[in-house]
Design a protein around this motif. Structure first.
Motif, PDB file in Angstrom:
ATOM      1  N   ARG A   2       0.892  -1.194  -0.010  1.00  0.00           N
ATOM      2  CA  ARG A   2       0.044   0.014  -0.015  1.00  0.00           C
ATOM      3  C   ARG A   2       0.943   1.233  -0.065  1.00  0.00           C
ATOM      4  O   ARG A   2       1.993   1.262   0.621  1.00  0.00           O
ATOM      5  N   TYR A   3       0.570   2.233  -0.778  1.00  0.00           N
ATOM      6  CA  TYR A   3       1.232   3.343  -0.843  1.00  0.00           C
ATOM      7  C   TYR A   3       0.538   4.395  -0.033  1.00  0.00           C
ATOM      8  O   TYR A   3      -0.140   5.249  -0.319  1.00  0.00           O
ATOM      9  N   THR A   4       0.983   4.510   1.345  1.00  0.00           N
ATOM     10  CA  THR A   4       0.663   5.354   2.142  1.00  0.00           C
ATOM     11  C   THR A   4       1.668   5.886   3.144  1.00  0.00           C
ATOM     12  O   THR A   4       2.802   5.595   3.173  1.00  0.00           O
ATOM     13  N   TYR A   5       1.435   7.009   3.791  1.00  0.00           N
ATOM     14  CA  TYR A   5       2.202   7.480   4.673  1.00  0.00           C
ATOM     15  C   TYR A   5       1.573   7.767   6.153  1.00  0.00           C
ATOM     16  O   TYR A   5       0.946   8.916   6.260  1.00  0.00           O
ATOM     17  N   ASN A   6       1.169   6.643   6.884  1.00  0.00           N
ATOM     18  CA  ASN A   6       0.784   6.486   8.231  1.00  0.00           C
ATOM     19  C   ASN A   6       1.300   7.582   9.141  1.00  0.00           C
ATOM     20  O   ASN A   6       2.384   7.691   9.173  1.00  0.00           O
ATOM     21  N   LYS A   7       0.663   7.648  10.184  1.00  0.00           N
ATOM     22  CA  LYS A   7       1.003   8.465  11.341  1.00  0.00           C
ATOM     23  C   LYS A   7       2.308   7.698  11.932  1.00  0.00           C
ATOM     24  O   LYS A   7       3.291   8.381  12.545  1.00  0.00           O
ATOM     25  N   ASP A   8       2.078   6.433  12.127  1.00  0.00           N
ATOM     26  CA  ASP A   8       3.247   5.663  12.800  1.00  0.00           C
ATOM     27  C   ASP A   8       4.536   5.712  11.994  1.00  0.00           C
ATOM     28  O   ASP A   8       5.637   5.336  12.492  1.00  0.00           O
ATOM     29  N   ARG A  72       6.081   8.798  -0.882  1.00  0.00           N
ATOM     30  CA  ARG A  72       4.772   7.904  -0.647  1.00  0.00           C
ATOM     31  C   ARG A  72       4.872   7.087  -1.663  1.00  0.00           C
ATOM     32  O   ARG A  72       4.721   5.942  -1.854  1.00  0.00           O
ATOM     33  N   LEU A  73       5.145   7.735  -2.995  1.00  0.00           N
ATOM     34  CA  LEU A  73       4.922   6.770  -4.186  1.00  0.00           C
ATOM     35  C   LEU A  73       6.095   6.008  -4.457  1.00  0.00           C
ATOM     36  O   LEU A  73       5.963   5.026  -5.288  1.00  0.00           O
ATOM     37  N   ASN A  74       7.131   6.354  -3.933  1.00  0.00           N
ATOM     38  CA  ASN A  74       8.288   5.694  -4.129  1.00  0.00           C
ATOM     39  C   ASN A  74       8.992   4.818  -3.085  1.00  0.00           C
ATOM     40  O   ASN A  74      10.250   4.258  -3.149  1.00  0.00           O
ATOM     41  N   LYS A  75       8.321   5.040  -1.902  1.00  0.00           N
ATOM     42  CA  LYS A  75       8.756   3.998  -0.736  1.00  0.00           C
ATOM     43  C   LYS A  75       8.843   2.507  -1.105  1.00  0.00           C
ATOM     44  O   LYS A  75       9.519   1.985  -0.226  1.00  0.00           O
ATOM     45  N   ASN A  76       8.401   2.116  -2.119  1.00  0.00           N
ATOM     46  CA  ASN A  76       8.483   0.765  -2.389  1.00  0.00           C
ATOM     47  C   ASN A  76      10.128   0.414  -2.550  1.00  0.00           C
ATOM     48  O   ASN A  76      10.450  -0.817  -2.361  1.00  0.00           O
ATOM     49  N   LEU A  77      10.862   1.533  -3.111  1.00  0.00           N
ATOM     50  CA  LEU A  77      12.416   1.213  -3.276  1.00  0.00           C
ATOM     51  C   LEU A  77      12.682   0.758  -1.897  1.00  0.00           C
ATOM     52  O   LEU A  77      14.048   0.043  -1.768  1.00  0.00           O
ATOM     53  N   ILE A 103      10.716  16.589  -8.514  1.00  0.00           N
ATOM     54  CA  ILE A 103      10.762  15.754  -6.893  1.00  0.00           C
ATOM     55  C   ILE A 103      10.463  14.345  -7.389  1.00  0.00           C
ATOM     56  O   ILE A 103      11.358  13.524  -6.745  1.00  0.00           O
ATOM     57  N   ASP A 104       9.780  14.140  -8.106  1.00  0.00           N
ATOM     58  CA  ASP A 104       9.439  12.402  -8.253  1.00  0.00           C
ATOM     59  C   ASP A 104      10.812  11.916  -8.881  1.00  0.00           C
ATOM     60  O   ASP A 104      11.197  10.780  -8.310  1.00  0.00           O
ATOM     61  N   LYS A 105      11.235  12.440  -9.894  1.00  0.00           N
ATOM     62  CA  LYS A 105      12.563  11.940 -10.610  1.00  0.00           C
ATOM     63  C   LYS A 105      13.833  11.747  -9.523  1.00  0.00           C
ATOM     64  O   LYS A 105      14.328  10.862  -9.342  1.00  0.00           O
TER      65      LYS A 105
END
Length: 128
Positions: A2-8, A72-77, A103-105
């Protein structure tokens, strides 16, 4: 994943931030710089934009939103390479207002550089 950026996952602790800047290492892909520290628990990430470079809070907040979204979109790396036990602070160090494409690049380049640097460190520790 999941592409999330949760509080924790957000870096909020003042003590952890101070320790990060005192003991951490850095990697950069201009206009982004990342300070990181191995914390042996879970991934914690914060973003920061200098007040010196962006006087207006509206502009600082926009850049921070872009940084969070890029992460958030690139944390899978990070997750795919089992690097989910670090404390990270991502800093925007340029004076120009970015757009999301840049920023994304640069976030992809920064996270890839971080992966390479950390994997080399961990490989050297295993060899000794």
């Amino acid at each position: 994943m999941r592409y999330t950026y949760n509080k924790d996952e957000k870096l909020k602790s003042q003590k952890a931030i101070e320790q990060l800047f005192a003991e951490g290492k850095s990697v950069s892909a201009y206009p982004l710089r990342m300070v990181y520290l191995d914390n042996q628990t879970q991934l914690k990430v914060g973003v920061s934009v200098s007040k010196r470079n962006f006087k207006l809070a509206v502009h600082r907040n926009r850049v921070k939103r872009l940084l969070r979204e890029g992460y958030r979109l690139n944390k899978n790396l990070l997750i795919d390479n089992k690097l989910d036990h670090y404390t990270l602070m991502i800093l925007y160090i340029s004076k120009e207002m970015p757009d999301f494409k840049i920023i994304d690049k640069k976030m992809k380049a920064l996270l890839t550089k971080f992966n390479d640097q950390v994997s080399n460190i961990e490989k050297n520790e295993k060899d000794t």
